[in-house]
Motif scaffolding. Structure first.
Motif, PDB file in Angstrom:
ATOM      1  N   ALA A 494       0.842  -1.199   0.000  1.00  0.00           N
ATOM      2  CA  ALA A 494       0.000   0.000   0.000  1.00  0.00           C
ATOM      3  C   ALA A 494       0.881   1.255   0.000  1.00  0.00           C
ATOM      4  CB  ALA A 494      -0.918  -0.008   1.216  1.00  0.00           C
ATOM      5  N   LEU A 495       1.936   1.218   0.794  1.00  0.00           N
ATOM      6  CA  LEU A 495       2.862   2.342   0.869  1.00  0.00           C
ATOM      7  C   LEU A 495       3.496   2.602  -0.499  1.00  0.00           C
ATOM      8  CD1 LEU A 495       4.387   4.198   2.962  1.00  0.00           C
ATOM      9  CD2 LEU A 495       6.195   2.481   2.903  1.00  0.00           C
ATOM     10  N   THR A 503      -4.266   6.597  -5.345  1.00  0.00           N
ATOM     11  CA  THR A 503      -5.034   6.871  -4.138  1.00  0.00           C
ATOM     12  C   THR A 503      -5.384   5.519  -3.516  1.00  0.00           C
ATOM     13  OG1 THR A 503      -7.155   6.702  -5.257  1.00  0.00           O
ATOM     14  CG2 THR A 503      -6.122   8.877  -5.245  1.00  0.00           C
ATOM     15  N   PRO A 504      -5.738   5.486  -2.228  1.00  0.00           N
ATOM     16  CA  PRO A 504      -6.109   4.210  -1.605  1.00  0.00           C
ATOM     17  C   PRO A 504      -7.238   3.529  -2.378  1.00  0.00           C
ATOM     18  CG  PRO A 504      -5.854   5.892   0.070  1.00  0.00           C
ATOM     19  CD  PRO A 504      -5.712   6.589  -1.247  1.00  0.00           C
ATOM     20  N   GLN A 506      -7.911   3.794  -5.654  1.00  0.00           N
ATOM     21  CA  GLN A 506      -7.357   3.225  -6.901  1.00  0.00           C
ATOM     22  C   GLN A 506      -6.565   1.948  -6.605  1.00  0.00           C
ATOM     23  OE1 GLN A 506      -5.186   6.694  -8.051  1.00  0.00           O
ATOM     24  NE2 GLN A 506      -6.575   7.213  -9.726  1.00  0.00           N
ATOM     25  N   SER A 507      -5.774   1.978  -5.541  1.00  0.00           N
ATOM     26  CA  SER A 507      -4.983   0.802  -5.176  1.00  0.00           C
ATOM     27  C   SER A 507      -5.891  -0.387  -4.941  1.00  0.00           C
ATOM     28  CB  SER A 507      -4.198   1.042  -3.885  1.00  0.00           C
ATOM     29  OG  SER A 507      -3.261   2.047  -4.073  1.00  0.00           O
ATOM     30  N   LYS A 508      -6.971  -0.127  -4.216  1.00  0.00           N
ATOM     31  CA  LYS A 508      -7.887  -1.203  -3.860  1.00  0.00           C
ATOM     32  C   LYS A 508      -8.562  -1.751  -5.109  1.00  0.00           C
ATOM     33  CE  LYS A 508     -11.283  -2.427  -0.493  1.00  0.00           C
ATOM     34  NZ  LYS A 508     -12.657  -2.034  -0.364  1.00  0.00           N
ATOM     35  N   GLU A 509      -8.980  -0.815  -5.949  1.00  0.00           N
ATOM     36  CA  GLU A 509      -9.680  -1.189  -7.177  1.00  0.00           C
ATOM     37  C   GLU A 509      -8.802  -2.069  -8.066  1.00  0.00           C
ATOM     38  OE1 GLU A 509     -12.356  -0.538 -10.420  1.00  0.00           O
ATOM     39  OE2 GLU A 509     -10.412   0.428 -10.661  1.00  0.00           O
TER      40      GLU A 509
END
Ligand code: ASP
Length: 582
Positions: A494-495, A503-504, A506-509
């Protein structure tokens, strides 16, 4: 039965045998009462003889209708040849033909099916099936097969399992654009073709398949450079419970195995150099170390005189060209012209001749005396008879330019012997790379690469300085493989994504599936991928990967044989919920 033997098989020991052969007509020679046909297949050429006295009349007549590339089947007797041909394995025999069947005619091929053909590149690609009949292409495909078999053998013997991963996937960012495939059943949604199986192989490690490989097609929609293919093949590998050292040893072993089995060459331990060292010594992260001409940095020994060009330069750097003092003034001028071409982009070049009597003659004698020039020679390792070439300017640019010059000179001086193999590892790549265009850091390798733990703290203060646990294998000036130790915990991943500007959400998606998987006991893991096309070409002593691909695309990414890409009809577009705005 179509054939009892191949066309590469019969020898003197077969004399007297009745055989049936099939193949293509390579060549006919008609002397009226006697006629010869060279019959070809994948295995070789066998000479057929038809003669008025011994061959039935109607067969003789039929033989006279044969043209190049007709497919025929014959029956006859193996006899000893009077004038033997030492150049081919079947050169001591010929077949006295008794039966002839034309299996299929051929129109005249658009180029000659000979080792040296008169067909240009595009034409040969359009009729690739004819090109494949030629020895050079055919042999390359057979060679590729042998390399692939040896790869499988070595990896399988070392407990690797070949596992297929899907081709219709979600985008994996590896720095290029994805090819996408519209989904008919899911309106407005798209699959992406894999740029590599990166995330899947990591998931396989989480799945406990601790040694994976796959010889696999990958797809990258990049602007085409010469000899790049939009679809290419990787030997993709991943291992769990390993450190960088284990990976380097395993795949050094694979490469050594290939060099031995395929080329009969034994190489010692691969040298390892850091990325920084490679850039400093060769101006290049994939140095060709078959020859010297290492860079010598000359700032200290040049920036004390009135020569403004050098004084204002961030880097003054030179190479000693072995035997280069024999270049004429005109040859040197041409070299200067060569590095000033926009492709290289140097502003100029300073040089110093190293005479046999130990004196020097430079293009900047006005500023530098013999003592100064002796220091240049010392730093660049120049000997009597060499030529020192010096460039100056912005560090990155000047290194790239001098690297281009080094490679060009090596080529001109015949120092790049394709039969010599000089592999090495380049390690400690930077984790991030600044992108001028987007004004952002990008992952130099890919976002799953782990930073060196000791550099973690720099992520916030000096991200460009963070080194990665990433490595490339380089062979004769080509990157043939590259990989890294991966991040295997959710927080670090994540970092990392955060540093890359995700963005968090976008990362998750995009990577939620991987980060979730990390939460179920992901083992430490790492791997690499080799570019099979390039590897095969280099082992084969050639440069062009296209020559080792059965059906390659041209430089504009087109398959000119089947004419792809091409339009699709309106009905198909509608089904895919697509509308073209042309
Ligand atoms: N997926 C990477 C690539 O295609 C290789 C790797 O990291 O294993 O370059």
């Amino acid at each position: 039965m179509y054939r009892t033997h191949s066309n590469g098989e019969l020898r003197l020991t077969n004399i007297g045998q009745e055989v049936t052969l099939a193949g293509w007509v390579q060549k006919t020679r008609d002397k009226g009462f006697m006629m010869w046909v060279d019959l070809r297949d994948r295995y070789g050429i066998t000479q057929l003889i038809f003669d008025e006295e011994r061959t039935p009349k109607e067969i003789m007549e039929k033989a006279k209708t044969l043209g190049r590339e007709f497919v025929i089947q014959i029956q006859g007797e193996v006899i000893e040849r009077i004038s033997k041909n030492k150049n081919i394995d079947t050169g001591e025999i010929e077949i006295l033909v008794k039966e002839l069947t034309v299996l299929n005619k051929s129109i005249t091929p658009p180029f000659t099916i000979e080792d040296e053909t008169d067909g240009g590149d595009e034409l040969r690609m359009k009729y690739r099936y004819l090109d494949i009949r030629r020895n050079p292409v055919k042999n390359n495909l057979i060679f590729r097969h042998k390399v692939a078999i040896e790869v499988r053998k070595y990896l399988s013997d070392n407990d690797f399992i070949e596992i297929e991963t899907p081709v219709l996937i979600k985008s994996t960012p590896e720095g290029a654009r994805d090819f996408v495939v519209p989904s008919r059943m899911n309106e407005g949604q798209f699959y992406a073709l894999p740029q590599s199986p990166q995330t899947f192989k990591q998931l396989l490690m989480i799945g406990g398949m601790d040694k994976y490989f796959q010889i696999v097609k990958c797809f990258r929609d990049e602007d085409l450079r010469a000899d790049r293919q939009p679809e290419f093949t990787q030997i993709d590998c991943e291992m769990a419970f390993v450190e960088q050292e284990d990976i380097l040893n395993t795949f050094e072993g694979l490469t050594r195995h290939l060099l031995k089995e395929i080329n009969g060459v034994e190489v010692g331990e691969f040298p390892r150099i850091t990325y920084d060292e490679a850039m400093k010594k060769y101006g290049n992260d994939k140095p060709d170390i078959r020859f010297g001409m290492e860079f010598g940095e000359l700032n200290e020994v040049t920036q004390h005189k009135d020569f403004g060009v050098f004084n204002n330069a961030e880097l003054v750097v030179g190479i000693a060209v072995p035997g280069g003092n024999k270049f004429t003034r005109k040859e040197i001028d041409n070299l200067i012209k060569w590095i000033k071409r926009p492709q290289v982009g140097a502003l100029g070049m300073v040089y110093s001749r190293c005479n046999d009597d130990g004196t020097f003659k430079s293009s900047v004698d006005k500023f530098y005396n013999q003592e100064d020039l002796a220091k240049w020679a010392e730093v660049t390792g120049a000997q009597k008879g060499d030529l020192i070439c010096v460039l100056s300017g912005n560090t990155d640019k000047v290194r790239t330019q001098l690297s281009a010059l080094r490679m060009e000179l090596a080529e001109r001086l015949g120092l790049r012997n394709p039969k010599e193999f000089a592999p090495l590892w380049v390690v400690d790549f930077p984790l991030l790379e600044w992108d001028e265009e987007t004004e952002r850091y990008h992952a130099m390798h890919h976002p799953f690469t782990s930073p060196k733990p000791e550099d973690m703290a720099l992520l916030d203060t000096d991200p460009g300085k963070v080194r990665a646990n990433a490595y490339d294998m380089v062979l004769n000036g080509n990157e043939i493989g590259g990989g890294s130790i991966r991040i295997h915990d959710k927080e670090t991943q994540a970092l990392m994504l955060n540093h890359l500007g995700f963005t968090p959400e976008q990362s998750k998606e995009q990577f939620g599936f991987l980060m979730n998987a990390f939460e179920y006991g992901a083992p430490p893991h790492g791997g690499l991928a080799f570019g099979l096309d390039r590897l095969v070409a280099i082992l084969g002593g050639q440069e062009t990967i296209r020559d080792f691909i059965a059906f390659p695309k041209n430089n504009s990414g087109r398959d000119v044989m089947i004419d792809a890409p091409s339009k699709i009809d309106d009905e198909q577009l509608k089904e895919l919920h697509l509308k073209l705005n042309l």
